[in-house]
Design a protein around this motif. Sequence first.
Motif, PDB file in Angstrom:
ATOM      1  N   ARG A 155      15.618 -13.064  -4.105  1.00 56.50           N
ATOM      2  CA  ARG A 155      15.747 -13.289  -2.664  1.00 56.50           C
ATOM      3  C   ARG A 155      14.370 -13.275  -1.996  1.00 56.50           C
ATOM      4  NH1 ARG A 155      20.595 -12.774   0.345  1.00 56.50           N
ATOM      5  NH2 ARG A 155      22.419 -12.687  -1.002  1.00 56.50           N
TER       6      ARG A 155
ATOM      7  N   PHE B 184      12.354 -16.600  -2.954  1.00 57.88           N
ATOM      8  CA  PHE B 184      12.758 -17.838  -2.277  1.00 57.88           C
ATOM      9  C   PHE B 184      12.915 -17.670  -0.769  1.00 57.88           C
ATOM     10  CE2 PHE B 184      13.934 -18.990  -6.625  1.00 57.88           C
ATOM     11  CZ  PHE B 184      13.424 -20.280  -6.670  1.00 57.88           C
ATOM     12  N   LEU B 185      12.494 -16.530  -0.223  1.00 59.73           N
ATOM     13  CA  LEU B 185      12.666 -16.296   1.211  1.00 59.73           C
ATOM     14  C   LEU B 185      12.054 -17.434   2.026  1.00 59.73           C
ATOM     15  CD1 LEU B 185      13.638 -14.480   3.468  1.00 59.73           C
ATOM     16  CD2 LEU B 185      11.463 -13.292   3.391  1.00 59.73           C
TER      17      LEU B 185
ATOM     18  N   ASN C  61      12.745 -20.489   1.683  1.00 55.97           N
ATOM     19  CA  ASN C  61      12.876 -21.739   0.911  1.00 55.97           C
ATOM     20  C   ASN C  61      14.065 -21.655  -0.028  1.00 55.97           C
ATOM     21  OD1 ASN C  61      10.337 -23.227   1.626  1.00 55.97           O
ATOM     22  ND2 ASN C  61       9.445 -21.323   0.863  1.00 55.97           N
ATOM     23  N   GLU C  62      15.130 -21.022   0.406  1.00 59.74           N
ATOM     24  CA  GLU C  62      16.259 -20.738  -0.480  1.00 59.74           C
ATOM     25  C   GLU C  62      16.905 -22.029  -0.987  1.00 59.74           C
ATOM     26  OE1 GLU C  62      15.929 -19.641   2.584  1.00 59.74           O
ATOM     27  OE2 GLU C  62      15.895 -17.460   2.581  1.00 59.74           O
TER      28      GLU C  62
ATOM     29  N   ARG D 151      21.740 -18.980   3.314  1.00 58.86           N
ATOM     30  CA  ARG D 151      20.325 -18.759   3.630  1.00 58.86           C
ATOM     31  C   ARG D 151      20.214 -17.815   4.814  1.00 58.86           C
ATOM     32  NH1 ARG D 151      16.869 -23.915   4.451  1.00 58.86           N
ATOM     33  NH2 ARG D 151      15.288 -22.417   3.895  1.00 58.86           N
TER      34      ARG D 151
ATOM     35  N   ASN E 165      20.291 -14.283   3.876  1.00 60.21           N
ATOM     36  CA  ASN E 165      19.016 -13.811   3.337  1.00 60.21           C
ATOM     37  C   ASN E 165      18.042 -13.516   4.468  1.00 60.21           C
ATOM     38  OD1 ASN E 165      17.615 -13.122   1.003  1.00 60.21           O
ATOM     39  ND2 ASN E 165      16.532 -15.084   0.936  1.00 60.21           N
ATOM     40  N   TRP E 166      18.104 -14.346   5.503  1.00 57.81           N
ATOM     41  CA  TRP E 166      17.208 -14.143   6.654  1.00 57.81           C
ATOM     42  C   TRP E 166      17.567 -12.871   7.415  1.00 57.81           C
ATOM     43  CZ3 TRP E 166      17.375 -19.828   8.927  1.00 57.81           C
ATOM     44  CH2 TRP E 166      16.839 -20.683   7.956  1.00 57.81           C
TER      45      TRP E 166
ATOM     46  N   ALA F 173      16.099 -10.042   5.425  1.00 58.16           N
ATOM     47  CA  ALA F 173      14.638 -10.047   5.494  1.00 58.16           C
ATOM     48  C   ALA F 173      14.154  -9.631   6.876  1.00 58.16           C
ATOM     49  CB  ALA F 173      14.106 -11.441   5.150  1.00 58.16           C
TER      50      ALA F 173
ATOM     51  N   ALA G 192       7.033 -15.898   6.067  1.00 55.76           N
ATOM     52  CA  ALA G 192       7.689 -16.748   5.060  1.00 55.76           C
ATOM     53  C   ALA G 192       8.446 -17.892   5.716  1.00 55.76           C
ATOM     54  CB  ALA G 192       8.628 -15.897   4.211  1.00 55.76           C
TER      55      ALA G 192
ATOM     56  N   VAL H  44      10.852 -17.552   8.239  1.00 52.32           N
ATOM     57  CA  VAL H  44      12.177 -17.219   8.758  1.00 52.32           C
ATOM     58  C   VAL H  44      12.117 -17.183  10.294  1.00 52.32           C
ATOM     59  CG1 VAL H  44      13.944 -15.424   8.882  1.00 52.32           C
ATOM     60  CG2 VAL H  44      12.785 -15.894   6.712  1.00 52.32           C
TER      61      VAL H  44
END
Lengths: 256, 343
Positions: free
Chosen positions: A99, A102-103, A105-106, B206, B209-210, B213, B224, B226
């Motif tokens: 994770r 690829f943060l 750019n998943e 995605r 994941n954000w 993060a 990155a 986000v």
Amino acid sequence: MPAPLMQLEGVSRTFGNNLALNRVDLDVYPGEVHCLLGDNGAGKSTLIKIMSGVLTPTLGTVRFNGEPVTFRSPRDAQAYGIGTVHQDVGTIPLISVSRNFFLGNEPTTGWGPLRRLDHASANRIALEQIRGMGIRRVNDADQLVGTMSGGERQALAIARAIYFGAKLLILDEPTAALGVKESKIVIDLIAKARDDGIALVFITHNATHALQVGDRFTVLIQGRTAANFLRGEKTREEVLNLMAGGEEFEAAGHGD
Amino acid sequence: MAAMEQTLEPTAPPRANPLERLLQIAWIGPAFAAVIIYIFFVIVGGSSGFFTVAGTAGWMNTAAELGIIAIPIGLLMISGEFDLSTGSVVGASAIIVALGSGFYGLPVAYTIALALTLGVGVGCFNAFLVNSTKLPSFIVTLATNFILAGTSLGLSRLISGSSNVSFKDGGWAEPILASKWNYFNVSVLWWIAAAALAAWVLRQTRFGNWILATGGNADAARRAGVPVSRVKLILFIWTAVSASFVGIMSATMYNQGNAAQGQGYVFQTAIAAVIGGVLLQGGFGSVTGIVFGCIIYGIVSLGLFYTGWPTDWLQTFIGALLVLAVLTNNLIRNAALSRGRKS
């Protein structure tokens, strides 16, 4: 000798009345490590901020692949293939290796509302890339990054930058917070990236680390280029002397 | 050169033993606690009806209404922010529907849309203040809660002369928001849907994941690429709209709206999320955990009633659970981070 990937020509930068950089020249070649040395306040940070698109020079030219360029933002510089790995690395401890890798750019699979993260290929690629960096202790892409050591996190950040297309990698004091063993991991990584043809800018306080891996050296003193030399042209004592501002310096026990 | 090779080679790749592996599952703690607490109340309150269909429906309904808000609250907390304005959004939405359709006789679809719009508005307002001022969301949303609570009370009294307005005919909204089956409210289904959606978003997208993060390290996330502010905006809207939904549902179910209702949700939702294993500092948590957090809250509030003990002690019980949960969360977090550290 290949052409330089990035060139700074007479780059100056002022902050108000303060001249932080004074007509600095710097050439970075693919497959070479260019060490940027200097004391605190010598202008190293300003220089790398210009190279990574955080700041623009007041005077002078930045060339990439021979063409003059102006980076308006770090994203802009990234689009040219300039990756920056900061001292604090910028990994997130409570999420997994893949994770983190690829943060932003998943990879996804599926379509429309069913578009979802492609965990399988993310895990496979992340693990491949990190292990390719020689970090064999990481064997599970679901492992939390917080379980990795400082050197391993640097490796993750470097692998990530290269995987996403960095041709020039700026490493800002990557060994500053690390112990001897961990520093060695990072130095080996730098050597490996160089052998893979990446152009590297390695910022450090540590003359020993610089001399271990550097091909080309620039020493900054008070915003000026104090010296510019190739590997083998100067001894460790001379380098330490330069870094200390040209004054007499007892080398023994310092700088490492 | 031989020395260089040596450091690159693994000493012994650490393999997680089964217990460590189990501890890494974010929701294992709350799930375990839920089972223990359930068994406790079955033993103590079982004879008076806790362990019946009615008793089960009781705690499930409570967990569901709480959960519809607590789940997005949990996601918001994972992203590192709080929302203490949900209570007022519940009350304001209930009174909008009751005033609009009950008092003025406007179409239900119109007032429901209006209440949901209020939710979107409150979410945008909270996110705008938090993103632009960088003030802690704790204080920003607390202010929103007071402003909105006072406004809906004042307006309701001004318009209808009372803070409590009846709303008899929900029309088409009745079956989808207020139907019952064997003591179970339809809210249970909405809760399951909310949980499934949130779990999908957090684990499989995605955006999920954000969220992780953003709460884990906002600066690194921003570097990155986000869109940290947008992540927070969406989560604030999600939370407020969910609170709106619960307000609308409550007005339809109880045939009335009260401008002062809903304040219980302000802290209950955050408590359920924390009991469910969400880290207060953000960056860690799971939807399954939050669901168990809501279940625990539901079991305790209803179970205590069945034990025959004075329900005055409910808050004491919840408070003690909260302390335990926070301590356990920290332990689990440290355990998750310690694997392989020492070598």
